[in-house]
Design an enzyme around this catalytic site. Structure first.
Site, PDB file in Angstrom:
ATOM      1  N   ASN A 147     -37.064 -27.306 -33.661  1.00 57.78           N
ATOM      2  CA  ASN A 147     -38.276 -27.440 -33.345  1.00 57.78           C
ATOM      3  C   ASN A 147     -39.177 -26.525 -32.116  1.00 57.78           C
ATOM      4  O   ASN A 147     -40.111 -26.621 -31.614  1.00 57.78           O
ATOM      5  CB  ASN A 147     -38.636 -28.924 -32.780  1.00 57.78           C
ATOM      6  CG  ASN A 147     -37.481 -29.287 -31.550  1.00 57.78           C
ATOM      7  OD1 ASN A 147     -37.295 -28.536 -30.912  1.00 57.78           O
ATOM      8  ND2 ASN A 147     -37.528 -30.628 -31.230  1.00 57.78           N
ATOM      9  N   ARG A 286     -39.482 -29.186 -19.498  1.00 61.95           N
ATOM     10  CA  ARG A 286     -38.988 -30.521 -18.773  1.00 61.95           C
ATOM     11  C   ARG A 286     -39.750 -31.046 -17.637  1.00 61.95           C
ATOM     12  O   ARG A 286     -39.968 -29.947 -16.635  1.00 61.95           O
ATOM     13  CB  ARG A 286     -37.447 -30.594 -18.413  1.00 61.95           C
ATOM     14  CG  ARG A 286     -36.597 -30.685 -19.765  1.00 61.95           C
ATOM     15  CD  ARG A 286     -36.655 -31.996 -20.459  1.00 61.95           C
ATOM     16  NE  ARG A 286     -35.877 -32.064 -21.742  1.00 61.95           N
ATOM     17  CZ  ARG A 286     -36.298 -31.633 -22.982  1.00 61.95           C
ATOM     18  NH1 ARG A 286     -37.526 -31.346 -23.287  1.00 61.95           N
ATOM     19  NH2 ARG A 286     -35.550 -31.840 -24.031  1.00 61.95           N
ATOM     20  N   GLN A 315     -38.932 -40.946 -19.136  1.00 60.90           N
ATOM     21  CA  GLN A 315     -39.671 -41.305 -20.404  1.00 60.90           C
ATOM     22  C   GLN A 315     -39.020 -42.630 -21.129  1.00 60.90           C
ATOM     23  O   GLN A 315     -37.986 -42.579 -21.172  1.00 60.90           O
ATOM     24  CB  GLN A 315     -39.359 -39.926 -21.432  1.00 60.90           C
ATOM     25  CG  GLN A 315     -40.196 -38.856 -20.887  1.00 60.90           C
ATOM     26  CD  GLN A 315     -40.204 -37.590 -21.938  1.00 60.90           C
ATOM     27  OE1 GLN A 315     -41.008 -36.609 -21.520  1.00 60.90           O
ATOM     28  NE2 GLN A 315     -39.708 -37.808 -22.868  1.00 60.90           N
ATOM     29  N   HIS A 334     -44.578 -37.078 -25.279  1.00 61.60           N
ATOM     30  CA  HIS A 334     -43.615 -36.040 -25.682  1.00 61.60           C
ATOM     31  C   HIS A 334     -43.553 -35.680 -27.260  1.00 61.60           C
ATOM     32  O   HIS A 334     -42.621 -36.550 -27.748  1.00 61.60           O
ATOM     33  CB  HIS A 334     -42.063 -36.213 -24.918  1.00 61.60           C
ATOM     34  CG  HIS A 334     -41.373 -35.173 -25.098  1.00 61.60           C
ATOM     35  ND1 HIS A 334     -40.114 -35.093 -24.231  1.00 61.60           N
ATOM     36  CD2 HIS A 334     -41.450 -34.148 -25.691  1.00 61.60           C
ATOM     37  CE1 HIS A 334     -39.523 -34.237 -24.483  1.00 61.60           C
ATOM     38  NE2 HIS A 334     -40.165 -33.367 -25.367  1.00 61.60           N
TER      39      HIS A 334
END
Ligand code: NDP
Length: 387
Positions: A147, A286, A315, A334
């Site tokens: 990704n 991050r 998260q 995210h």
């Protein structure tokens, strides 16, 4: 036979499967630099499907059950009564995602005597306590590059969103039903001519630099290893040996390093204060690389003109997380690395890793973070462990 536990994000509130916007996705067979996209023996899904949520199951159920393994999929990952906690003691492989991380802490790894492998369906394995994984003799693997381009596109989008101040302008015509041109443009600028830098010029960082080049900006980067001189020349890059040198010259800074002891809490009050007044930060790497409250202070004081990103800690973040309400932000959950396009690649990559694991074949070195009692493959190059 093994027990595999996937911790994935919940299904869409409107039910599964969603109505897809498109009928197909482009076929991508390779990445910049020559690495091939995942090459499992087969896949049991149609590329373009929503695979990263619980009902999507990463498209692995038939494959795993045909081989006689047990496959448990859940989004329930926090607290002592969670499915993750309940299943962990006799689980062999945990698959998780940075978007909805199963935090594999030292305590959790200690309660999982059978745990042999943690696979990240995506990139970034900082949700696994790597020293404990090493001590436990585990393998940690991720689907490197799956990704990276998705994230680079998202980062460029968020850079433009901040500099052009897109979000308030959008709000004026939708939520506020107005037409306030002056309000909409009083913080809007062009990217053209700005000094733009990336921290971390790996797969994502380099893709961001390449995508920004046509915007007629001056490009900078900071990385442990310097890029080849022909790449520096082609992109007109200035290398900075340390983050402070980079941060002090750029108008826009995009963060693309892994989270590890050397990068944790890097952007504190002091470093943010050393940036130009009115700089922008985009962080799709991050959240813990920046000091959460220092970012809020810098936005409130005007030291930062904007902050955008898609990474938070923890998260999911609690409802009162200050980044939900800070000024001049263009935050998303995210999502950058979990487009439907990326999901096809990371799901196929997880299957490739599992096929290799079950068949006793080596996992590609570029997918390895921890193996053989230490950092390995990509992990050995890009991560450090404390101590
Ligand atoms: P790469 O490993 O290709 O690149 C990371 C780069 O960061 C490497 O060039 C590495 O240096 C460099 N680096 C590491 N530590 C430092 C440091 N202290 N100072 C400067 N540079 C440093 O990873 P990717 O580009 O594929 O991904 C980067 C990160 O992005 C991931 O680790 C993950 O945390 C995040 N990510 C986020 C996603 C999202 O959905 N938002 C999805 C995918 C990734 P070198 O190798 O030269 O030593």
């Amino acid at each position: 036979m093994a027990k595999i536990l996937s911790v994935l994000y919940p299904d869409p509130v409107g039910g599964y499967p969603p109505a897809y916007a498109r009928d197909e996705i482009p076929t991508i067979t390779g990445y910049p630099g020559g690495q091939t996209t995942p090459t499992p023996e087969a896949i049991d899904f149609t590329p373009g499907e929503l695979l990263g949520c619980v009902s999507g199951e990463l498209g692995l159920r038939r494959f795993l059950e045909d081989r006689g393994h047990t496959y448990v999929v859940t989004s329930d990952k926090e607290g002592p009564d969670s499915v993750l906690e309940r299943e962990l003691p006799d689980t062999d492989v945990v698959i998780s995602q940075p978007f909805w991380p199963a935090y594999l802490t030292a305590e959790r790894i200690g309660r999982a005597p059978r745990l042999k492998m943690a696979v990240t369906a995506g990139i970034g394995s900082d949700h696994v306590d790597l020293p404990s994984a090493i001590a436990h003799g585990m393998t940690v693997a991720e689907v490197t590059f799956s990704n990276s381009i998705s994230v680079s596109e998202h980062a460029v989008m968020q850079i433009l969103t901040l500099v052009h101040d897109f979000v308030p302008a959008h709000d004026w015509v939708t939520t506020k039903q107005g037409w306030n041109i002056a309000d909409s443009v009083s913080r809007a600028y062009d990217l053209e001519g700005m000094q733009v830098g990336v921290l971390g010029s790996g797969r994502i960082g380099q893709a961001v630099l390449r995508r920004l080049k046509p915007f007629a900006v001056t490009l900078h980067y900071c990385d442990v290893h310097r890029l080849p001189s022909d790449v520096e020349e082609e992109l007109g890059l200035t290398w900075h040996p340390d983050v402070r040198s980079l941060a002090s010259v750029v108008d826009v800074l995009s963060i693309h390093t892994p989270l590890h002891p050397q990068t944790q809490n890097l952007f504190d009050d002091e470093l943010l204060g050393a940036m130009k007044r009115g700089a922008y930060i985009v962080n799709t790497a991050r959240a813990l690389i920046v000091d959460r409250d220092a970012v809020v202070r810098a936005l409130n004081s005007g030291q930062l003109a904007g902050y955008a990103g898609d990474v938070w800690y923890p998260q999911p973040p609690p409802p009162d997380h200050p980044w939900r309400t800070m000024p001049h932000e263009a935050m998303t959950p995210h999502v950058s690395g979990s487009t439907l396009s990326a999901q096809a690649r990371y799901s196929a990559g997880v299957r490739e890793i599992l096929e290799c694991w079950f068949d006793g074949r080596p996992i590609r070195s570029e997918y390895l973070i921890v193996d053989g009692g230490g950092l390995a493959g990509t992990g050995a190059r890009s991560y450090t462990v404390a101590g």
